[in-house]
Design an enzyme around this catalytic site. Structure first.
Site, PDB file in Angstrom:
ATOM      1  N   GLY A  70      -4.680  -0.790  -4.847  1.00  0.00           N
ATOM      2  CA  GLY A  70      -3.408  -0.829  -5.595  1.00  0.00           C
ATOM      3  C   GLY A  70      -3.567  -1.296  -6.991  1.00  0.00           C
TER       4      GLY A  70
ATOM      5  N   PHE B 158      -3.129  -4.180  -8.047  1.00  0.00           N
ATOM      6  CA  PHE B 158      -3.774  -5.643  -8.017  1.00  0.00           C
ATOM      7  C   PHE B 158      -5.352  -5.537  -8.169  1.00  0.00           C
ATOM      8  CE2 PHE B 158      -5.890  -9.033  -6.102  1.00  0.00           C
ATOM      9  CZ  PHE B 158      -5.172 -10.043  -6.267  1.00  0.00           C
ATOM     10  N   GLY B 159      -5.881  -4.463  -7.241  1.00  0.00           N
ATOM     11  CA  GLY B 159      -7.249  -4.036  -7.199  1.00  0.00           C
ATOM     12  C   GLY B 159      -7.585  -3.727  -5.711  1.00  0.00           C
TER      13      GLY B 159
ATOM     14  N   ASP C 161      10.320  -4.305  -3.898  1.00  0.00           N
ATOM     15  CA  ASP C 161       9.241  -3.194  -3.685  1.00  0.00           C
ATOM     16  C   ASP C 161       9.291  -2.829  -2.184  1.00  0.00           C
ATOM     17  OD1 ASP C 161       7.943  -0.919  -4.695  1.00  0.00           O
ATOM     18  OD2 ASP C 161       6.208  -1.850  -4.939  1.00  0.00           O
TER      19      ASP C 161
ATOM     20  N   VAL D  12      -8.721  -3.482  -1.664  1.00  0.00           N
ATOM     21  CA  VAL D  12      -8.720  -4.207  -0.578  1.00  0.00           C
ATOM     22  C   VAL D  12      -9.752  -3.955   0.265  1.00  0.00           C
ATOM     23  CG1 VAL D  12      -6.849  -4.934   1.280  1.00  0.00           C
ATOM     24  CG2 VAL D  12      -5.999  -4.169  -1.049  1.00  0.00           C
TER      25      VAL D  12
END
Length: 365
Positions: free
Chosen positions: A57, A59-60, A173, A62
């Site tokens: 996502g 953020f980065g 969200d 997973v």
């Protein structure tokens, strides 16, 4: 700024410890969170093997991992190029470090070493709700009992955030891809990267930087940048109608109506045909009175005016009560092709459908 941002130089096999700090915006103090060493997390994820990657996502990436004692974990690894992710990391820690509720995903700790910044969560074996709900094969596994259970669990989780947590937290969200499912298909709300917290009697705020996901955002937030607990109620209403129908609000179409899911649900409600909204896969298992009630509650949650929408405490009561429901007013829905998606929009969750677009910046007007 959190105290632990200075705790970057650790020994390779440093044991779990405690970290604490402050944040000027939320006035939070003494945030304690277990600290994992990089060696521990690298070993748990098989050196961040591609085979262990669950998704990616804003953020980065997973990853799935397993600690030496046998506990499964999910590791969010901050992308080195993601400044948005750095802000989300700090916000996530501040918002949920001390929250405990069965319908919130649990943050187990973090790992900060050199340029590596990671969040460690409990692992959800059934991943996210959208992977079941909008898949023609997997959606058959969601009978009415499971869907009703998921709706109620999400509602109780949001009620906790709004009413019973140490801070009043607005998620901002809420969507199907941010609802994770455990082994028993119990829902857990995740991803607090853009959440906001309030103290005392504060209930709303305004921003010039609108962040959230098209199709789930309330009209007052998408257009004017005003968000409140009623913004989350709107998102929950969209999610509820998606769970009942098995259809996405964004990208929905029905014949020549050119309406989104909310518009279609509203049209059926006015014509006394609400039950036509339900997913064909739940027909055999559904309690029709419960289906009709949930659709009605969903429409109450997505009403155009925030003041008309019930609070989540009321929603939880309405979901379980068989009493008469108030009449729903017209929802604040958008037809396809509205002006809220522009060239500046980006997806925050590549693992979810390409129909799910997140607005990362939109000047309020």
């Amino acid at each position: 700024m959190l105290y632990f941002w200075k705790r970057s130089k650790m020994k390779k096999n440093e044991p779990t410890g405690k970290i604490g700090g402050t944040h000027s915006e939320s006035h939070e103090k003494d945030l304690d969170l277990p600290l994992f060493g990089l060696y521990t997390i690298s070993k748990a994820t098989n050196n961040f093997s591609i085979d262990n990657k669950l998704g990616e996502g804003g953020f980065g990436p997973v990853y799935k991992g397993m600690l030496e004692e046998g506990q499964d974990i999910a590791v969010k690894r901050l992308s080195k190029t993601s400044m948005q992710g750095l802000d989300e990391f700090k916000n996530e820690v501040i918002c949920i470090a001390k929250l405990q509720h069965r319908n919130l995903v649990r943050l187990l700790g973090c790992c900060i070493q050199g340029e590596e910044i990671m969040l460690i969560y409990e692992y959800m074996p059934n991943k996210s709700l959208d992977l079941f709900l909008f898949d023609q094969t997997k959606s058959k596994l969601l009978d009415w009992e499971k869907r009703f259970q998921i709706v109620n669990g999400i509602a109780r989780g949001i009620m906790y955030l709004h009413q019973d947590s140490r801070l009043r937290i607005i998620h901002r969200d809420l969507k199907a891809s941010n609802i994770l499912l455990d082994t028993d298909m119990n829902p857990k709300i995740s991803d607090f990267g853009i959440a906001r917290s309030f103290r005392g009697n504060e209930t709303e705020d305004k921003t010039n930087r609108v962040v959230g996901t098209y199709g789930y955002m309330s009209p007052e937030y998408a257009v004017h940048g005003r968000y409140s607990i009623k913004s989350d109620v709107f998102s929950f209403g969209v999610l509820l109608l998606e769970i009942v129908s098995g259809k996405r609000n964004s990208g929905f179409s029905k014949g020549n109506q050119h309406l989104d899911l909310l518009g279609h649900a509203w049209t059926l409600y006015k014509d006394g045909k609400s039950l036509e909204l339900d997913d064909a896969y739940i027909c055999d298992s559904a309690n029709l009175s419960e289906v009709q009630r949930l659709i009605h509650v969903g429409l109450l949650c997505v009403q155009k005016r925030p003041d008309d929408r019930p609070c989540m405490t009321t929603v939880v009561a309405l979901l379980s009560n068989e009493g008469k429901l108030p009449k729903a007013n017209q929802p604040g829905f958008f037809t396809e092709g509205d002006a809220f998606v522009d060239e500046g929009t980006t997806s925050r969750n590549e693992a979810s459908s390409t129909n799910e677009i997140t607005i990362t910046q939109l000047e309020a007007r």
